[in-house]
Design a protein around this motif. Structure first.
Motif, short mmCIF file in Angstrom:
data_model
loop_
_atom_site.label_atom_id
_atom_site.label_comp_id
_atom_site.label_asym_id
_atom_site.label_seq_id
_atom_site.Cartn_x
_atom_site.Cartn_y
_atom_site.Cartn_z
N GLU A 103 -11.69 10.25 1.18
CA GLU A 103 -12.36 9.27 0.33
C GLU A 103 -10.87 8.30 0.18
OE1 GLU A 103 -12.96 7.07 -2.91
OE2 GLU A 103 -11.06 8.34 -3.09
N VAL A 104 -11.51 7.09 0.18
CA VAL A 104 -10.66 6.00 0.61
C VAL A 104 -9.51 5.79 -0.52
CG1 VAL A 104 -12.15 4.20 -0.75
CG2 VAL A 104 -10.22 3.54 1.00
N ARG A 105 -9.70 5.85 -1.96
CA ARG A 105 -8.68 5.83 -2.61
C ARG A 105 -7.59 6.70 -2.62
NH1 ARG A 105 -10.73 4.14 -8.43
NH2 ARG A 105 -8.59 3.39 -8.66
N ASP A 106 -7.99 8.31 -2.19
CA ASP A 106 -7.11 9.32 -2.05
C ASP A 106 -6.06 8.98 -0.67
OD1 ASP A 106 -8.31 10.75 -4.03
OD2 ASP A 106 -9.47 11.76 -2.67
N VAL A 107 -6.88 8.35 0.34
CA VAL A 107 -6.10 8.06 1.50
C VAL A 107 -4.82 6.97 1.18
CG1 VAL A 107 -5.87 7.29 4.06
CG2 VAL A 107 -7.79 9.05 3.01
N LEU A 108 -5.41 5.82 0.39
CA LEU A 108 -4.49 4.89 -0.01
C LEU A 108 -3.38 5.29 -0.66
CD1 LEU A 108 -7.13 2.08 -0.81
CD2 LEU A 108 -5.74 2.05 1.29
N GLY A 109 -3.50 6.16 -1.47
CA GLY A 109 -2.37 6.92 -2.32
C GLY A 109 -1.44 7.40 -1.34
N TRP A 110 -1.91 8.44 -0.37
CA TRP A 110 -1.08 8.85 0.61
C TRP A 110 -0.18 7.77 1.43
CZ3 TRP A 110 -5.44 11.96 3.82
CH2 TRP A 110 -6.06 13.09 2.70
N LEU A 111 -0.87 6.64 1.87
CA LEU A 111 -0.15 5.73 2.54
C LEU A 111 1.01 4.95 1.50
CD1 LEU A 111 -3.05 3.66 4.30
CD2 LEU A 111 -1.73 5.52 5.12
N ARG A 112 0.57 4.96 0.20
CA ARG A 112 1.50 4.38 -0.86
C ARG A 112 2.64 5.30 -0.73
NH1 ARG A 112 -1.18 4.64 -5.47
NH2 ARG A 112 -0.65 6.60 -5.64
N ASP A 113 2.44 6.41 -0.95
CA ASP A 113 3.57 7.49 -1.32
C ASP A 113 4.23 7.64 -0.14
OD1 ASP A 113 2.37 7.96 -3.72
OD2 ASP A 113 1.32 9.71 -3.46
N ALA A 114 3.84 7.49 1.02
CA ALA A 114 4.47 7.39 2.49
C ALA A 114 5.65 6.31 2.50
CB ALA A 114 3.76 7.86 3.60
N GLY A 115 5.46 5.02 1.77
CA GLY A 115 6.07 4.06 2.02
C GLY A 115 5.42 3.00 3.02
N VAL A 116 4.19 3.09 3.07
CA VAL A 116 3.22 2.31 4.24
C VAL A 116 3.22 0.84 3.66
CG1 VAL A 116 1.50 1.97 5.77
CG2 VAL A 116 2.69 4.19 5.45
N PHE A 117 3.25 -0.14 4.33
CA PHE A 117 2.72 -1.32 3.89
C PHE A 117 2.02 -1.99 5.15
CE2 PHE A 117 7.31 -2.34 4.58
CZ PHE A 117 7.27 -3.53 5.42
N VAL A 118 1.21 -2.81 5.13
CA VAL A 118 0.39 -3.42 6.24
C VAL A 118 0.40 -4.74 6.04
CG1 VAL A 118 -1.10 -1.20 6.54
CG2 VAL A 118 -1.90 -3.18 5.18
N ASP A 119 -0.16 -5.51 7.20
CA ASP A 119 -0.06 -7.07 7.09
C ASP A 119 -1.42 -7.71 6.95
OD1 ASP A 119 2.98 -7.51 7.74
OD2 ASP A 119 2.20 -5.70 9.31
N CYS A 120 -2.30 -6.89 7.53
CA CYS A 120 -3.91 -7.53 7.54
C CYS A 120 -4.70 -6.32 7.14
CB CYS A 120 -4.19 -8.18 8.66
SG CYS A 120 -5.77 -8.83 9.17
N VAL A 162 -0.47 -1.47 -0.93
CA VAL A 162 0.06 -1.24 0.31
C VAL A 162 -0.07 -2.49 1.19
CG1 VAL A 162 -0.49 1.31 0.07
CG2 VAL A 162 -2.06 -0.43 1.22
N LEU A 163 -0.38 -3.74 0.50
CA LEU A 163 -0.39 -5.00 1.23
C LEU A 163 0.97 -5.75 1.26
CD1 LEU A 163 -2.24 -6.87 2.99
CD2 LEU A 163 -2.95 -7.85 0.91
N ASN A 164 1.53 -6.11 2.36
CA ASN A 164 2.63 -6.82 2.25
C ASN A 164 2.36 -8.09 1.35
OD1 ASN A 164 4.86 -8.67 3.00
ND2 ASN A 164 4.89 -7.73 5.24
N PRO A 322 3.45 -10.39 14.74
CA PRO A 322 3.75 -9.44 15.99
C PRO A 322 4.15 -8.12 15.49
CG PRO A 322 4.79 -11.50 16.63
CD PRO A 322 4.01 -11.56 14.95
N ASN A 323 3.75 -7.02 16.11
CA ASN A 323 3.96 -5.58 15.71
C ASN A 323 3.58 -5.21 14.51
OD1 ASN A 323 4.90 -3.09 16.54
ND2 ASN A 323 6.59 -3.03 15.52
N GLY A 324 2.73 -5.95 13.92
CA GLY A 324 2.24 -5.85 12.55
C GLY A 324 1.26 -4.90 12.50
#
Length: 373
Positions: A103-120, A162-164, A322-324
């Motif tokens: 489920e998308v909101r669950d996975v977004l929480g995993w990314l947030r908790d792992a310290g991930v941020f994305v560019d696009c 999780v968005l830069n 680059p590398n984003g």
């Protein structure tokens, strides 16, 4: 963490903070000094730079310095992207791609908790009442369109975490009509993928928004609701389809367009006009127009509503440094991930349906083997 030099003194201080962050993968122990002490800023703002004048002054950054940082954004360190905490939950992993089934909101929480941020972030959520994907917690079959829009807003509020702050969100969304006449009789081969039984818009409406023959204006309602949540709308790009599925109607024009909204969170953000611009005779670049004529995807996969790669070209090339990292929270057949990989970017895909995650994995495996030949 990778930090691109942009010639401002602020980066020296910021570099120390980010190096401290890089030595600690726990998001809750992020070192940012007084910046995070008040606890009022969002997760993303704890490691990045907010546009607001009051917060900018608090951080000791000028608008000019912030603009310089937007031209050369910070991108996520590879060790966080490859962390065991993420990979243990992933459906598929390689050096530059992660796929999550859930489920998308669950996975977004995993990314947030792992310290991930994305560019696009570039995505096309399920359209209202168009398809039944046969999974629990799917979006798109809510009884009322306002409920559908609320669910989308909730998801994209989570993506903001999780968005830069120099990043962009692109959302492809289409419209539909309220019917209110019950389940369709007979079968239309051209519309078979959409005629899955009694759709929400086939039911009796509320007599207000939901009435017979009403164009619901879902894209516009969605965009305004996003503005109400403090997103900035930069464009309502119109995707014109030269090969649309014919509408079987006799009293209105046939629908041949969808929208691709471009959202940002602040005044200054990364945008590479040269990568997607129209070159002039003087060697300069004009921005692309906000009307895109792009053929529909020919399909060829299990997913019946897949993206066209031409549709994601401008979003990904224009707003991924680059590398984003490119994130597609409704990844479907994985078009965004494949395009990102072909163009040297990292990517993360999320989908609730395991069959679609398998399609993505197979497509990425084929691309990897082809590149190795």
């Amino acid at each position: 963490m990778t930090i691109n030099k942009c010639g401002v003194g602020l980066l020296k201080t910021f570099d120390k903070k980010m190096r401290a962050r890089n030595n600690d993968t726990g998001a809750d122990t992020l070192i940012n000094g007084a910046v995070a002490a008040d606890g009022l800023v969002s997760y993303a703002e704890k490691w990045s730079l907010h546009p607001g004048e009051a917060l900018r002054n608090k951080r000791g950054i000028s608008a000019k310095e912030q603009q310089a940082l937007a031209k050369r954004p910070i991108v996520l360190a590879q060790d966080i992207f490859e962390s065991s905490a993420l990979r243990s939950k992933a459906f598929y992993t390689d050096a530059d791609c992660l796929i999550f089934c859930g489920e998308v909101r669950d996975v977004l929480g995993w990314l947030r908790d792992a310290g991930v941020f994305v560019d696009c972030i570039v995505t096309s959520p399920p359209f209202y009442g168009q398809r039944d994907y046969g999974v629990a917690a799917q979006i798109g079959l809510e009884p009322h369109p306002n409920e559908y829009i609320k669910k989308l807003i909730d998801v994209f509020c989570d993506t903001r975490e999780v968005l830069n702050t120099t990043g962009s969100l692109w959302v492809n969304i289409g419209d539909t009509y309220w019917n209110g006449r019950g389940q369709a009789k007979g079968q239309d081969a051209k519309q078979l993928a959409r005629r899955f039984g009694l759709r929400p818009q086939d039911r009796r409406g509320d007599g207000k928004l939901c009435k017979n023959k009403q164009l619901l204006l879902i894209p516009h309602r969605f965009a305004i609701a996003m503005q109400d949540k403090d997103w900035i709308v930069r464009n309502d790009n119109v995707w014109v389809k030269p090969n649309p599925i014919p509408d079987q109607v006799a009293d209105r024009s046939s629908m041949s367009k969808e929208y691709v909204f471009h959202f940002v969170t602040q005044r200054f953000y990364y945008y590479n006009r040269v990568a997607i611009g129209r070159k002039t005779s003087r060697g300069t670049y004009m921005p692309p127009t906000d009307t895109w004529e792009v053929p529909m995807s020919k399909g060829g996969t299990l997913h019946r509503a897949s993206f066209s790669e031409d549709l994601v070209r401008i979003p990904i090339l224009a707003t991924t440094p680059p590398n984003g990292i490119v994130l597609d929270p409704f990844a479907g057949s994985g078009t965004s991930l494949l395009f990102a990989k072909r163009n040297g970017f990292r990517s993360i895909g999320i989908d609730i349906k395991e069959e679609y995650c398998e399609v993505m994995r197979s497509s990425l495996d084929v691309l990897t083997r082809t590149r190795e030949l």
